[in-house]
Design a protein around this motif. Structure first.
Motif, short mmCIF file in Angstrom:
data_model
loop_
_atom_site.label_atom_id
_atom_site.label_comp_id
_atom_site.label_asym_id
_atom_site.label_seq_id
_atom_site.Cartn_x
_atom_site.Cartn_y
_atom_site.Cartn_z
N VAL A 78 0.79 -1.25 0.00
CA VAL A 78 0.00 0.00 0.00
C VAL A 78 0.81 1.29 0.00
CG1 VAL A 78 -1.94 -1.10 1.18
CG2 VAL A 78 -0.22 0.07 2.54
N THR A 118 -9.01 1.13 -3.81
CA THR A 118 -8.45 2.38 -3.31
C THR A 118 -8.92 3.59 -4.12
OG1 THR A 118 -6.39 3.63 -3.06
CG2 THR A 118 -6.40 1.95 -4.74
N ALA A 120 -6.98 5.68 -4.99
CA ALA A 120 -5.88 5.97 -5.92
C ALA A 120 -6.26 5.61 -7.36
CB ALA A 120 -4.62 5.23 -5.50
N ASN A 171 -8.84 7.87 2.74
CA ASN A 171 -7.69 7.80 3.67
C ASN A 171 -8.12 7.22 5.02
OD1 ASN A 171 -6.94 9.76 1.50
ND2 ASN A 171 -5.02 9.69 2.62
N HIS A 190 1.76 7.02 6.35
CA HIS A 190 0.48 7.74 6.32
C HIS A 190 0.46 8.89 7.31
CE1 HIS A 190 -1.37 3.88 4.60
NE2 HIS A 190 -0.84 4.64 3.66
N LEU A 191 -0.20 9.95 6.90
CA LEU A 191 -0.11 11.22 7.64
C LEU A 191 -0.49 11.10 9.12
CD1 LEU A 191 0.39 14.25 7.76
CD2 LEU A 191 -2.00 14.58 7.07
N ASP A 207 7.23 16.07 8.18
CA ASP A 207 7.31 16.80 6.91
C ASP A 207 5.92 17.14 6.44
OD1 ASP A 207 10.10 16.78 5.99
OD2 ASP A 207 9.88 14.60 6.08
N PHE A 209 4.32 17.80 3.10
CA PHE A 209 4.72 17.67 1.70
C PHE A 209 3.88 18.59 0.82
CE2 PHE A 209 5.84 13.23 3.17
CZ PHE A 209 7.21 13.46 3.22
N ARG A 222 -7.54 15.63 2.07
CA ARG A 222 -7.96 14.23 1.91
C ARG A 222 -9.21 13.97 2.74
NH1 ARG A 222 -4.68 14.87 -1.25
NH2 ARG A 222 -2.81 13.67 -1.79
N ARG A 283 5.17 15.71 -2.70
CA ARG A 283 5.55 14.36 -3.08
C ARG A 283 5.09 14.12 -4.52
NH1 ARG A 283 3.21 10.36 1.55
NH2 ARG A 283 1.35 10.90 0.37
N ASP A 286 1.14 13.42 -5.76
CA ASP A 286 0.11 13.74 -4.76
C ASP A 286 -0.91 14.71 -5.37
OD1 ASP A 286 0.65 12.30 -2.51
OD2 ASP A 286 1.67 13.92 -1.44
#
Ligand code: UD1
Length: 355
Positions: A78, A118, A120, A171, A190-191, A207, A209, A222, A283, A286
């Protein structure tokens, strides 16, 4: 009472599913190769088999001997940047092995299949909440490896007596409100998991991003969904298949988004102190926004979110991180059946299990 095979049941989402199934009285067999899963996340009342979903002989024996009624397939890779670096691993692990698993189901007469897909698959999105019939244009091998599996499932369902539900996760975050399981994935990216790690470790820094996205504060937005609501969607999907329902593809998200900075604020509030953060470039790959249109799952499965507050998501994630997020206690004793199946999974397939 049903018998369900949960692949990836030692992982973050699969371990929550195992608890939910056991809570409603089902028998659960967990199949996990422990490549990223954690043995101690497997619910004690599940039967655990250490092995790979691509091991056809093992999978067929489990399906047959445990009289499996349905498969909930969570096992997979993932991490988006990893998929860019090692695309063939993602196609092998997520696509080829999923196809092998479906094939084993067909051979053994298992007709109900849940697939973890997902958001994605939507790629950069169209700047508005993504509907299931939106164009799928994944921008990384992770998303493509899942989308190809959706296509394989659709074709298999047309050709054979197979019914499935593919759930497109947005997410996923948070942890079991009862504290039985949570996210313990090593080297998580993951955040919310990362922010909780940073909140508990003064030496770490988070970070951010990208601060130049066209969003409310310049950071990525998200649709964070509590893992318990995600699991409730899976249980409804199983019920749908039990009623003879047709194959479906459904988004799992709330239809609202939070920025990275809003998430950091929520984690800071839960932790009671500011997080150390720094800003970094975007990133690769993203999108600025990725938010679900959740109307189909609400209308077609009657799904009702019960944990849709960012504060609750963050508080449960932080509570897990404080207790077991980083430390995995030693393995518990294993049942006879489990030991036998482990023999099947790790020894030559010709060797019979211990009586
Ligand atoms: C991605 C997928 C998602 C999938 C998930 C599984 C896309 C668009 N989304 O989620 O469908 O289910 O992986 O792994 O491919 N961020 C930071 N600092 C960090 C970590 C993250 O600023 O340390 C930011 C990211 O840039 C992003 C947001 O937080 O804006 C969420 O990132 P992350 O938690 O990694 O998930 P996605 O990449 O959105």
């Amino acid at each position: 009472m049903a018998s369900i095979l949960v692949t990836g049941g030692a992982g973050y989402i699969g371990s929550h599913m195992t608890h939910a199934l056991l809570d409603r009285g089902d028998n659960v067999v967990v199949l996990d190769n422990l490549s990223t899963g954690v043995r101690d996340l497997v619910a004690p009342d599940a039967t655990f088999v250490q092995g790979d979903v691509g091991d056809e002989g093992l999978v067929r024996r489990i399906l047959r001997d445990a009289r499996i009624d349905a498969v909930a397939h969570f096992a997979g890779s993932v991490v988006v940047p990893e998929s860019v670096a090692h695309p063939l691993r993602y196609y092998a692990n997520n696509t080829a092995k999923s196809c092998a698993l479906v094939d084993a189901c067909l051979s053994e007469g298992v007709r109900h299949f849940l697939f973890s897909s997902t958001a994605a698959v939507y790629g950069l999105g169209e700047g508005k909440p993504a509907r299931e019939d939106a164009q799928t244009q994944p921008i990384n091998p992770y998303g493509r490896s899942k989308l190809v599996t959706e296509w394989a499932l659709a074709d298999a369902a047309l050709a054979h007596d197979l019914r499935y539900v593919a759930l497109r996760y947005f997410n996923v975050a948070g942890a079991d409100p009862e504290g039985r399981t949570g996210q313990s994935t090593p080297r998580a990216t993951h955040l919310i998991k990362r922010a909780c790690e940073v909140a508990l470790n003064p030496e770490l820094e988070l970070d951010i991003f990208g601060t130049d996205f066209p969003t409310i504060d310049g950071t990525g937005v998200r649709d964070y969904i509590h893992v318990s609501d995600l699991i409730a969607a899976h249980i409804l999907a199983l019920d749908h298949l039990d009623r003879g329902g047709e194959p479906k593809i459904l988004n799992c998200g709330y239809g609202r988004g939070f920025s990275v900075r809003q998430v950091i604020d929520a984690v800071s509030a839960a932790a009671g102190h500011e997080l150390r953060v720094c800003t970094s470039p975007r990133r690769p790959g993203d999108p600025a926004h990725l938010i679900a249109d959740a109307s189909r799952i609400k209308a077609e499965l009657g799904w009702t979110p019960r944990h849709d507050s960012l504060d609750e998501i963050v508080q449960t994630a932080l509570a897990w991180e404080q207790t077991k997020g980083r430390v995995c206690p030693p393995a518990k004793s294993r049942s006879r059946t489990e030991a036998a199946w482990n023999g099947w999974g790790t020894v030559s397939q010709d060797i019979q299990p211990a009586p």
